[in-house]
Structures are given as C-alpha cells and as structure tokens.
Design a protein around this motif. Structure first.
Motif, short mmCIF file in Angstrom:
data_model
loop_
_atom_site.label_atom_id
_atom_site.label_comp_id
_atom_site.label_asym_id
_atom_site.label_seq_id
_atom_site.Cartn_x
_atom_site.Cartn_y
_atom_site.Cartn_z
N PRO A 77 0.69 -1.38 0.15
CA PRO A 77 0.24 0.01 -0.54
C PRO A 77 0.59 1.26 0.34
CG PRO A 77 -0.93 -1.90 1.29
CD PRO A 77 0.69 -2.74 0.83
N GLU A 78 1.93 0.99 0.55
CA GLU A 78 2.39 2.48 0.83
C GLU A 78 3.10 2.79 -0.24
OE1 GLU A 78 5.44 -0.68 2.87
OE2 GLU A 78 3.15 0.26 2.73
N ASP A 79 3.18 2.14 -0.93
CA ASP A 79 3.76 2.44 -2.89
C ASP A 79 3.25 3.05 -3.40
OD1 ASP A 79 6.27 0.96 -2.38
OD2 ASP A 79 5.67 -0.41 -3.30
N PHE B 80 -10.12 2.41 -6.14
CA PHE B 80 -9.49 1.78 -5.28
C PHE B 80 -7.73 2.16 -5.04
CE2 PHE B 80 -5.47 -1.57 -6.23
CZ PHE B 80 -6.62 -2.30 -5.53
N ILE B 81 -7.69 2.97 -4.96
CA ILE B 81 -6.49 3.43 -4.72
C ILE B 81 -6.30 3.73 -3.11
CG2 ILE B 81 -4.33 5.98 -4.23
CD1 ILE B 81 -4.27 3.48 -5.85
N TYR B 82 -7.58 4.64 -3.00
CA TYR B 82 -8.08 5.14 -1.08
C TYR B 82 -8.31 4.16 -0.56
CZ TYR B 82 -8.27 10.00 -2.57
OH TYR B 82 -8.51 11.32 -2.87
N TYR B 83 -9.11 2.86 -1.10
CA TYR B 83 -9.49 1.71 0.25
C TYR B 83 -8.16 0.66 -0.18
CZ TYR B 83 -11.69 -2.61 0.71
OH TYR B 83 -12.46 -3.33 1.30
N TYR B 84 -7.43 1.09 -0.87
CA TYR B 84 -6.15 0.01 -1.13
C TYR B 84 -5.25 0.57 0.35
CZ TYR B 84 -2.20 -3.60 -2.13
OH TYR B 84 -1.52 -3.98 -1.88
N THR B 85 -4.83 1.70 0.17
CA THR B 85 -3.56 2.59 1.12
C THR B 85 -4.53 3.31 2.96
OG1 THR B 85 -4.50 4.60 -0.11
CG2 THR B 85 -2.62 3.15 -0.93
N SER C 72 -4.81 -1.19 3.88
CA SER C 72 -4.35 -1.41 3.51
C SER C 72 -2.99 -1.98 5.16
CB SER C 72 -3.51 -0.16 4.53
OG SER C 72 -4.34 0.51 5.41
N GLU C 73 -3.72 -2.62 5.99
CA GLU C 73 -3.40 -3.54 7.27
C GLU C 73 -3.76 -5.03 6.76
OE1 GLU C 73 -4.90 -4.79 11.79
OE2 GLU C 73 -5.08 -2.66 11.00
#
Length: 213
Positions: free
Chosen positions: A79-81, A116-121, A125-126
C-alpha cells in the motif's frame, strides 16, 4: 373613525400578512422538497462533457502513474507504494466536482481508479500487508505480489480471474468472517481493471447532450 376601529383594522391587516407569509413559506418548502425528490433528468450540456473529458485526461495520468508501479510482471505492490498517487486522485476528484451533471459525474466516479487507490492505501492497508507477508505461502497471493513474466493480455486475465482466491485469503488471513473486507475488495478492485486491461480503459463518456443556451 374611532381609535379602536383603526386598531382593529391594523390588527386584521397584520394577521392577514402573517398568514400570507406562513402559507408562502409552507408552499416554498413543499416545492423545494418536491423538486429535490424529482429524478435527475439526465440532460448534460456540451460544457459538462468538455469538463468531463479534461477530468478523464487527469484520470489517464493517474492510471499511467499506477501502471508504472504495476508492470505486467508485478500486479500489485504494498500500500505505501501507492500513497504518492493520492495527490493525483485529489486533482481528479476536484475536477469531477465541477461537473453539475450527475449522469456524467457518476460515470467518472465509476471509471476512476481513485476508489481503489483510497481503499487499498487506507481501509485495506493492514489486511494488504498481511496478505503480502503470506505471498510465498498462498499461490494466488504470489501471483499478485511476486514477479511473474506475463503479456499485458495475460496480466489482465489474471487480475480479473484471481478474485475468488484473494477473497478466500482475505477471509483467512485478515479474520474477515463476516465478509465485509471481501465484499469491498471485490467492489473496489474492479475500479483497478483499467490499469491492467485496455478494453476497460476505453470507456465513452456517454450522455444525452443538450445545446448550450
């Protein structure tokens, strides 16, 4: 005319004025509520469409930035990427808010990968970090996180077909017995299809257009 008569007339006029104001307010509130409940007529101007195309270009830039992280050899990273993409998402969503036509705005929201970006990061993320740690133990997680030689078509097919296995891994590794994360993953991951699949990227911003006044 007696003073009492004048006073009576003034009071009557005041009462009539108050009643008129109350009735007018009630009618205005009713009409406003009725209008707010009316369905969206779906008519969008050429100006709306032009703004939408500009927003779509910004989303293309976002997709290109995401694709640069996800070459066909690696479908998904940690996620941090993806956190640097948040700024591009903000620009894209700000652009979409300028479109008053709900039909076009809804299409933009559907095709944008920002969901997707917001959800994944954020929310996911955990769980994503847990899945990443298990990538060498669960075959389908290895297909996502580990490097594999694929053509673009193979990457698209793999991304779209791997969801059942990923959902099972989410259930087992992220203690998602109620299926909440699994449901959201399936829903949000579809917004990332355009990163891997060219046919999902070719979406027409269609709507009925009305001529500008």
């Amino acid at each position: 005319m007696k003073r009492s008569t004048k006073l009576c007339i003034i009071l009557n006029l005041s009462c009539c004025l108050c009643i008129s104001l109350i009735v007018g307010s009630v009618v205005a509130i009713y009409m406003f509520g009725l209008q707010s409940k009316m369905p969206d007529p779906g008519f969008c101007t050429r100006k709306h469409a032009a703004i939408a195309m500009e927003c779509a270009k910004k989303d293309d830039e976002l997709g290109a930035a995401a694709a640069s992280l996800n070459h066909t050899s690696i479908l998904l990273r940690r996620p941090e990427d993806y956190e640097p993409l948040g700024g591009l998402c903000f620009v894209t969503l700000q652009c979409a808010r300028e479109i008053k036509c709900r039909a076009i705005r809804r299409i933009l929201n559907d095709i944008s990968i920002c969901g997707f970006i917001y959800y994944y990061t954020k929310e996911f993320s955990e769980c994503a970090d847990r899945l990443y740690e298990r990538r060498n133990d669960v075959p389908c997680l290895g297909e996502i996180f580990n490097e594999n030689n694929r053509t673009p078509k193979e990457a698209c097919q793999k991304w779209k077909s791997i969801n059942p296995c990923v959902k099972e891994a989410i259930r087992n590794e992220c203690d998602d017995k109620l299926g909440i994360l699994q449901f959201k993953w399936e829903q949000k991951s579809q917004k990332a299809n355009s990163i891997y699949c060219e046919e999902d990227h070719r979406i027409t911003l269609g709507s009925e257009e009305a001529p500008d006044n």
